[in-house]
Design a protein around this motif. Sequence first.
Motif, PDB file in Angstrom:
ATOM      1  N   ILE A  23       0.839  -1.192   0.000  1.00 57.66           N
ATOM      2  CA  ILE A  23       0.000   0.000   0.000  1.00 57.66           C
ATOM      3  C   ILE A  23       0.876   1.245   0.000  1.00 57.66           C
ATOM      4  O   ILE A  23       1.856   1.322   0.743  1.00 57.66           O
ATOM      5  CB  ILE A  23      -0.929   0.019   1.242  1.00 57.66           C
ATOM      6  CG1 ILE A  23      -1.823  -1.207   1.269  1.00 57.66           C
ATOM      7  CG2 ILE A  23      -1.777   1.291   1.258  1.00 57.66           C
ATOM      8  CD1 ILE A  23      -2.656  -1.323   2.520  1.00 57.66           C
ATOM      9  N   ASP A  24       0.513   2.205  -0.808  1.00 55.16           N
ATOM     10  CA  ASP A  24       1.202   3.486  -0.819  1.00 55.16           C
ATOM     11  C   ASP A  24       0.720   4.295   0.384  1.00 55.16           C
ATOM     12  O   ASP A  24      -0.425   4.743   0.433  1.00 55.16           O
ATOM     13  CB  ASP A  24       0.895   4.233  -2.124  1.00 55.16           C
ATOM     14  CG  ASP A  24       1.671   5.541  -2.236  1.00 55.16           C
ATOM     15  OD1 ASP A  24       2.541   5.767  -1.379  1.00 55.16           O
ATOM     16  OD2 ASP A  24       1.386   6.323  -3.152  1.00 55.16           O
ATOM     17  N   THR A  25       1.569   4.453   1.378  1.00 56.00           N
ATOM     18  CA  THR A  25       1.152   5.113   2.613  1.00 56.00           C
ATOM     19  C   THR A  25       2.175   6.150   3.036  1.00 56.00           C
ATOM     20  O   THR A  25       3.383   5.978   2.860  1.00 56.00           O
ATOM     21  CB  THR A  25       0.980   4.091   3.756  1.00 56.00           C
ATOM     22  OG1 THR A  25       0.707   4.800   4.960  1.00 56.00           O
ATOM     23  CG2 THR A  25       2.214   3.231   3.935  1.00 56.00           C
ATOM     24  N   SER A  26       1.668   7.241   3.593  1.00 54.40           N
ATOM     25  CA  SER A  26       2.556   8.281   4.129  1.00 54.40           C
ATOM     26  C   SER A  26       2.502   8.298   5.651  1.00 54.40           C
ATOM     27  O   SER A  26       2.994   9.207   6.283  1.00 54.40           O
ATOM     28  CB  SER A  26       2.141   9.661   3.588  1.00 54.40           C
ATOM     29  OG  SER A  26       0.785   9.944   3.920  1.00 54.40           O
ATOM     30  N   SER A  27       1.859   7.277   6.245  1.00 55.46           N
ATOM     31  CA  SER A  27       1.733   7.224   7.691  1.00 55.46           C
ATOM     32  C   SER A  27       3.082   6.947   8.351  1.00 55.46           C
ATOM     33  O   SER A  27       3.976   6.335   7.758  1.00 55.46           O
ATOM     34  CB  SER A  27       0.744   6.122   8.090  1.00 55.46           C
ATOM     35  OG  SER A  27      -0.521   6.347   7.517  1.00 55.46           O
ATOM     36  N   GLU A  32       5.090   4.332  13.587  1.00 53.94           N
ATOM     37  CA  GLU A  32       4.366   4.073  14.833  1.00 53.94           C
ATOM     38  C   GLU A  32       2.859   3.934  14.566  1.00 53.94           C
ATOM     39  O   GLU A  32       2.206   3.045  15.129  1.00 53.94           O
ATOM     40  CB  GLU A  32       4.605   5.202  15.831  1.00 53.94           C
ATOM     41  CG  GLU A  32       3.888   4.975  17.157  1.00 53.94           C
ATOM     42  CD  GLU A  32       4.060   6.120  18.138  1.00 53.94           C
ATOM     43  OE1 GLU A  32       3.519   6.031  19.266  1.00 53.94           O
ATOM     44  OE2 GLU A  32       4.735   7.116  17.776  1.00 53.94           O
ATOM     45  N   LEU A  33       2.319   4.794  13.706  1.00 53.88           N
ATOM     46  CA  LEU A  33       0.888   4.728  13.410  1.00 53.88           C
ATOM     47  C   LEU A  33       0.538   3.425  12.703  1.00 53.88           C
ATOM     48  O   LEU A  33      -0.469   2.776  13.032  1.00 53.88           O
ATOM     49  CB  LEU A  33       0.473   5.919  12.544  1.00 53.88           C
ATOM     50  CG  LEU A  33      -1.003   6.013  12.182  1.00 53.88           C
ATOM     51  CD1 LEU A  33      -1.867   6.029  13.428  1.00 53.88           C
ATOM     52  CD2 LEU A  33      -1.271   7.239  11.324  1.00 53.88           C
ATOM     53  N   LEU A  34       1.360   3.009  11.753  1.00 57.05           N
ATOM     54  CA  LEU A  34       1.113   1.747  11.054  1.00 57.05           C
ATOM     55  C   LEU A  34       1.182   0.561  12.015  1.00 57.05           C
ATOM     56  O   LEU A  34       0.381  -0.375  11.925  1.00 57.05           O
ATOM     57  CB  LEU A  34       2.131   1.560   9.926  1.00 57.05           C
ATOM     58  CG  LEU A  34       1.825   2.255   8.596  1.00 57.05           C
ATOM     59  CD1 LEU A  34       2.968   2.028   7.616  1.00 57.05           C
ATOM     60  CD2 LEU A  34       0.523   1.751   8.007  1.00 57.05           C
TER      61      LEU A  34
END
Length: 331
Positions: free
Chosen positions: A245-249, A252-254
């Motif tokens: 998944i393309d994520t900018s999180s 720690e949040l993930l």
Amino acid sequence: MLDYKIKIGLVPERRFLPGPKRTGIFNPDYAVANKKMVVEFIEKNYTGDNTEFINIDFLNDEGMLYHIDQCEEVAKYFKEKDIDAIFIINCNFGNEEAAGKIGQMIGKPVLLWGPRDTIFCEDGTRYTDTQCGLFSISKQLKRYGIPFSYIENCNIEDKAFDIGLRQFMSVVCMVKNFYNLRIVQVGTRVKPFKSVMINEMELMEKFGIDIVPVNMAEAVDKLNKIYNENIEQLRLDAEEIKKRIDTSSSDELLEKMMAFVYFYQQIDKENQASIISTECWTSMQLAFGAMPCLAMSILADLGYLGKRLYSISAYRNVLYRLYRSTGQYDV
């Protein structure tokens, strides 16, 4: 977890007439021939990984129900086999007394059908007279107050039979799973969402649906334990998610998002849940610093069902579609 496996008891039946064996109309040989043809066709074409048919060949040489005195033995056998429905197959005029009684004793969904007459005498006399028997049996089922489904009097190769039987199989799957559901409720209804209010007592009294509450304090405690005790595994899970998944999180949040996956699996097992209905905002962010939305998608891929925003009514609609498709509908 969902259970799409169903068992349907086949109840081929014929008319019972005391005295010497009939040679014309209601000759049992024609009924037996119908029975063999129909049962073989159904078992060959509709048995599958999730569908099993139980016949009554144990009952007598014909493998048919024709007298009310046989109903208790058939009902006991079907209950031992844990069937989910019965299919009454009228192989000639049938026996409305026995058909009504077996439907009453089983107390599960009932399907009624009989094949069209195919052999006639020169004067037009029918050897089986199946359709007339269907009228009598359906009337008896109504008198007993037994809900039933009906396929029109057609040939077994007809499209009407295929559609009717497959629709009934879907209904059986829905009925089997809808009653006595256990819905785990994490948190409470979100304040603005008046549209998802439910009557918990009515669900229990009418359908045996049990709402199992897990309060938010308990949920957060479990989430913190999972996060603190499994951080290395959560980091690995988060890295795997980044590949997909393309994520900018933040990392720690993930990791906290992944903790929700283990949390819902844990409460599912602890409460023997059928489904999970969960609050997703705002308590989750305030107390744990993450939302469970990603976890819901991952759990769906694993075969779990979860619904956010405490929408139990919407969840029931999803279940209707799933069970109607016997698990082949991609939600």
